[in-house]
Write an enzyme that holds these catalytic residues in place. Structure first.
Site, PDB file in Angstrom:
ATOM      1  N   GLN A 503       1.132  -4.479   3.475  1.00  0.00           N
ATOM      2  CA  GLN A 503       2.227  -3.601   2.708  1.00  0.00           C
ATOM      3  C   GLN A 503       2.002  -2.177   3.315  1.00  0.00           C
ATOM      4  OE1 GLN A 503       0.437  -1.887  -1.023  1.00  0.00           O
ATOM      5  NE2 GLN A 503       1.952  -3.397  -2.191  1.00  0.00           N
ATOM      6  N   TYR A 585       3.769   6.724  -5.527  1.00  0.00           N
ATOM      7  CA  TYR A 585       3.686   7.220  -4.134  1.00  0.00           C
ATOM      8  C   TYR A 585       5.058   7.406  -3.514  1.00  0.00           C
ATOM      9  CZ  TYR A 585      -0.827   4.716  -4.315  1.00  0.00           C
ATOM     10  OH  TYR A 585      -2.129   4.365  -4.490  1.00  0.00           O
TER      11      TYR A 585
END
Length: 790
Positions: A503, A585
């Protein structure tokens, strides 16, 4: 004590007879505005478990109810010309009038005073008239008492999306029948069940916009009934539909379900406490048949609390505490069920067997193994159907024995074939040194690759040094990082049949912080680096560093960093790539309106807010091999007013699907500290369900999936294609293998070095199952059945 009940429905009557039975000296009066035995509606439904509760509360009443019930075990789902039947559900139907007659008769037998045709305008006057010590407000959906003391009860009343009409028919149905019909205007569904020897309830439901488009709003009651008879003519077999609400005219016979929840259930009006019960306090959608159940169980609990406490105040406080918690649980299940029926169109692309399975498990209270206990043959047949289709879709020859749990069926994504549907979630380990992964990651990921999951996801790996969450996060921005990852990936490929993915992400405003165990989200004491975000922000107000808004130059550099990391991920040999666009994020900060306040082309509308994440994804997709899958993790719900909603998540998923995403990994939250998530088992699975079945893209479900039963139900119902399991894999690297043994599925392949452990575990778990079966007492259903037999 003198008690007066406002409302002579099931709640008020049942509480009155239970209290009179326990305390014969009490004076108990029930005041009802209608005439004796007047009621509206047709039949009500109880489960066998509810019957067991009634038996325990008052056997004579339960015996009369049981003798009047029409009992059935089967459910039939009629969809697109197919009928799917399953058994073992254990429901009973009884006419509402008959139920009230039984309760009224029992009240009279015990000495409860019944006062009819009296409309209560003022509860204080009523209390004074009867010198009451306690007033019970069981005055129904449109409770005057709830409205009068709304400041105390703080009710939430929400009119839902469908219109429905409660009708009856003389046709007798052997099973609880759900019939789904597509018209030129949209979908209609009928909920049908027999409740006496001659009559069945026939509820017809459809979304508001479909109801209007069909012209039902303008029809008279007679015209609307004829229209419904024509729609369901082949199901009715010439029998008419009937209304027992002739006082209603035209469209008023069609109502929208009101979902009611109250924060408080007890009000002290200065004279006497006033307690809510039944529909006055709460409602639960008729699709799980729980309105009357809840009313009766309110009565049972209030009577129990008053018998257990010497003083009234603690008894009422205990009642409110216990019942509010139980009702919240059931209302949650009822909401899931209600929303499924409100959105039938979402599931109509499913084939009939999966559509029926989805309907049966819609509330998430009825699980895969619950279904197996009810009807093992049905579940075995469905598993064979599901497995045969899964192998065909994966391009694999089906094995001779198709007795395969849904979570263990294969899935093809581009050229990658996953052996089952279980993914080890990416879980931050904060154990890299200068972005370099080492022995910890080798052991951590390797153990889980040997533990039975099909895909092991490495934690969020950062695309640059200033993209890290902490100084201990792994990276893919130097050759040393690539070499370190290659060592782990090669080892997993050599020693297991699991795939491994990575990821990629950028921490944005949540970067430059300490490791979790040193203070999660807390900034470093020293060595901080500058932060960027979609807009200036401080994740923890007054604590975190302040991130500046990313400039066009920043965005070009960030895009290049993601592409470089993508090329490095291919060089490391990863099978799967995921882009992190969730949890506040950097890329998530562009998507959420809570964190994106930009006024350029990357701010404003949802499409504009997604523009930069989509740009990054497209560049990565172009650099990633075409035969390898890519997924995107999104926050499908910010859990903050004004933030991303599940409706938005569907549109976000569509945009990424159009850009080439193969799977949407549906998480939620962690964008704002103002969030108020609603937790529970599989609490995020509904997001994956909506995205999969509305956006038309494969999904990964995450969040509180901790049993094989959860994963089997999610996959079998088509709520998601993959289940990501995180924390359970931290506690047990071989979670997948362990759960296979727990449900008695022995076909999973273990590493040959561990086969003695497999045999021991399967023997131990089989012994536990046998001991549990041998030591089990009678269930409430069995008690009810034995009483009925006697």
């Amino acid at each position: 004590m003198n008690i007066v009940c406002i409302g002579g429905g099931p709640a008020g009557l049942y509480f009155s007879l239970l209290m009179k039975k326990r305390f014969p000296a009490h004076r108990i009066v029930v005041v009802e505005r209608n005439r004796p035995y007047d009621t509206f509606g047709w039949g009500v439904v109880f489960s066998d478990q509810t019957l067991g509760n009634l038996v325990a509360a008052d056997e004579p009443t339960a015996r009369q109810i049981l003798q009047a019930f029409n009992h059935w075990d089967d459910i039939e789902v009629c969809f697109k010309g197919e009928v799917v039947r399953s058994g073992g559900h254990g429901f009973c139907g009884i006419g509402r009038k008959r139920l009230l007659n039984i309760l009224q008769g029992r009240c009279e037998e015990l000495g409860v005073e019944l006062v009819f045709e009296t409309d209560v305008a003022d509860d204080r006057e009523l209390a004074a008239h009867y010198d009451a010590d306690l007033v019970i407000a069981s005055d129904g959906l449109n409770s005057r008492i709830r409205g009068r003391y709304a400041d105390t009860y703080r009710p939430q009343v929400e009119a839902r999306q469908c219109r429905f009409v409660w009708l009856g028919t003389t046709k007798k149905f052997e099973a609880f029948t759900f019939d789904f019909r597509e018209t030129e205007h949209g979908w209609f569904q009928a909920h049908i069940y027999q409740f006496d020897g001659a009559t069945s309830t026939f509820i017809i439901e459809t979304p508001e916009e479909v109801w209007r488009a069909a012209g039902l709003e303008a029809m008279s009651q007679e015209e609307a009934i004829r229209w419904c008879e024509d729609l369901f003519a082949d199901r009715l077999d010439g029998h008419p539909l009937m209304s027992n609400a002739s006082h209603l005219r035209g469209s008023s016979m069609w109502i929208r379900f009101p979902r009611i929840a109250c924060e408080r259930w007890v009000h002290w009006n200065g004279v006497v406490p006033v307690v809510l019960m039944g529909d006055a306090a709460h409602t639960a959608h008729f699709s799980i048949g729980s309105g009357t159940k809840l009313a009766l169980e309110d009565a049972i609990e209030l009577a129990r609390c008053m018998a257990a406490e010497r003083e009234l105040a603690p008894a009422l406080a205990r009642y409110e505490e216990v019942r509010a918690l139980e009702v919240i649980k059931l209302q949650s299940a009822a909401r899931n069920s209600m929303e499924w029926f409100e959105n039938v169109r979402r599931y109509t692309a499913l084939e009939a067997p999966q559509f029926a399975y989805s309907m049966l498990t819609r509330s998430q209270r009825l699980s895969h193994e619950n279904l197996r206990l009810r009807d093992a043959d049905y579940v075995a047949g469905y598993e064979r159907w599901f497995a045969r289709r899964a192998f065909e879709q994966a391009g694999l020859p089906a094995p001779a024995d198709l007795k395969i749990a849904p979570m263990f069926t294969p899935l093809r994504v581009r050229d990658l074939v996953l052996k089952n549907r279980i993914v080890v979630s990416p879980m931050a380990q904060y154990s890299a040194v200068d972005g370099v992964v080492g022995d910890w990651h080798m052991v951590h990921l390797g153990a889980r690759a040997l533990g039975g999951a099909a895909l092991v996801m490495a934690e969020m790996t950062c695309v640059s040094a200033d993209a890290r969450i902490t100084p201990h996060c792994p990276g893919l921005y130097t050759p040393e990082h690539t070499h370190a990852w290659r060592r782990i990936v090669d080892s997993i490929h050599a020693l297991s049949d699991a795939a491994i993915g990575v990821q990629l992400g950028h921490a944005g405003a949540k970067g430059s912080t300490r490791a979790m165990w040193d203070g999660i989200d807390r900034p470093l004491d020293e060595g901080n680096w500058p932060l960027v975000s979609a807009s200036p922000q401080q994740y923890l107000a007054g604590v975190s560093q302040v991130a500046r808004a990313a400039t066009p130059d920043d965005m070009r550099c960030i895009e290049a960093d993601f592409v470089r990391a993508t090329v490095a991920a291919e060089g490391a040999g990863f099978d799967w790539l995921e882009l992190h666009c969730a949890h506040g994020y950097l890329l998530s900060s562009f998507i959420s309106p809570l964190t994106n306040l930009r006024t350029d082309e990357y701010g404003g509308s949802l499409e504009n807010r997604c523009r930069f994440p989509l740009r990054v994804f497209a560049a990565m997709r172009a650099a990633w091999p075409v035969h390898k899958p890519m997924s995107v993790r999104i926050s499908a719900h910010d859990w903050v007013e004004g933030g991303i909603t599940p409706d938005d998540a569907v549109q976000i998923a569509r945009l990424f699907r159009q850009a080439g995403a193969d799977v949407i990994d549906c998480s939620s939250g962690q964008v704002s500290k103002r969030e108020k998530p609603v937790f529970g088992r599989m609490f995020q699975a509904p997001f994956a369900d909506r995205v999969r079945n509305e956006a038309g893209v494969a999904t990964m479900a995450v969040g509180s999936i901790f049993e094989a039963d959860h994963a089997n139900g999610i996959v079998a119902a088509g709520r998601a294609d993959l289940c990501a399991v995180g924390r359970p894999h931290l506690a047990n690297p071989a979670w997948t293998l362990t759960e296979a043994a727990r449900i008695g599925y022995t076909m999973t392949a273990w590493p040959r070095q561990y086969l003695p452990g497999k045999q021991q575990l399967e023997r131990n778990l089989e012994r536990e199952r046998q001991l549990a079966a041998a030591g089990a007492g009678l269930t409430p259903q069995q008690v009810a059945a034995k009483l009925l037999e006697s």
